[in-house]
Design an enzyme around this catalytic site. Sequence first.
Site, short mmCIF file in Angstrom:
data_model
loop_
_atom_site.label_atom_id
_atom_site.label_comp_id
_atom_site.label_asym_id
_atom_site.label_seq_id
_atom_site.Cartn_x
_atom_site.Cartn_y
_atom_site.Cartn_z
N ASP A 205 54.83 40.49 37.08
CA ASP A 205 55.04 40.15 38.49
C ASP A 205 55.51 41.36 39.29
OD1 ASP A 205 55.04 38.34 40.65
OD2 ASP A 205 57.15 37.89 40.40
N SER A 229 55.66 35.32 45.95
CA SER A 229 54.48 35.00 45.14
C SER A 229 54.09 33.55 45.38
CB SER A 229 54.76 35.23 43.66
OG SER A 229 55.12 36.57 43.41
N GLN A 279 46.99 37.68 41.26
CA GLN A 279 48.09 37.06 42.00
C GLN A 279 47.75 37.00 43.48
OE1 GLN A 279 52.21 38.72 43.36
NE2 GLN A 279 52.52 37.95 41.27
#
Length: 290
Positions: A205, A229, A279
């Site tokens: 991440d 996110s 993502q």
Amino acid sequence: MSRIQELVDLLDLEVIDDHLFRGLSRDLGGRSVYGGQVVSQALVAGQRTVKEGVVHSLHAYFLRPGDMSHPIIYEVDPVRDGRSFTTRRVQAIQHGQVILSLIASFQKPEAGGEHQSSMPQVPPPEALPSERDVRLKLLDQLKDPNPRLRQFLSQDTLFDMRHVEHQDLFDHAPKPPHSAFWLRTIDKLPDDPTIHRCVLAYASDFGPLGTSILPHGKGPLNPDMRMASIDHAIWFHRDARVDDWLLYTIDSPSSQNGRGFSFGSIYTRDGMLVASTAQEGMARWITESK
């Protein structure tokens, strides 16, 4: 006790009942729980209910910000136990509400054809400054930073990260939406390959959302930035040690409607592609009316 044991302990979830686990959080200086932590803990919870097989892919949606001061409950739904593939759905819950929903697929080892894309040519990690050193230098240059910013810039990190190109944490000139950095844990991890996959999920991440704002002349610490996110996916191709250098390359092909999309590739130092990521995140900046 080594400092990396803090991360190992963070992933060692407490068993509450069958398919029910509890985890704590580490404050990384953000406004809420770091998304990679929730993904990795959810993966640990799912893996613990699988008798055979290792994770090969996961897909997660971040639904609400996590509260760093409160434990997270992980509820595992054993969706399917097949002969080759096993599927688990994991809900991360705080204050009675789901903050993350993850589904993961696990596979027993089997033979098959192999190919991969080539790793790009970049400087070795030894030729690049550590991100921690860069942050401490920036902190020395700031006049009277607020306590939250000081904590963010000065905190100890469990990863040694070295960017191929300088990343300005504040406003900077627009750049192409590409980034690359080396990473590894600061100390050795246990040899268990499952731990390394969960730690890689934790680290995955780092970077995707920040890469998506590079063309817009913004940095993640701009006071007018609002970033979070939305969803995150990982495909694990091969085993790798996260306490050895890994190269994470990220490209952002699109940003629109307050959202930025990125995909990434993670390579070992000798060029083996071990994981791919994708993502999408919220990337808004608030402009004052004139």
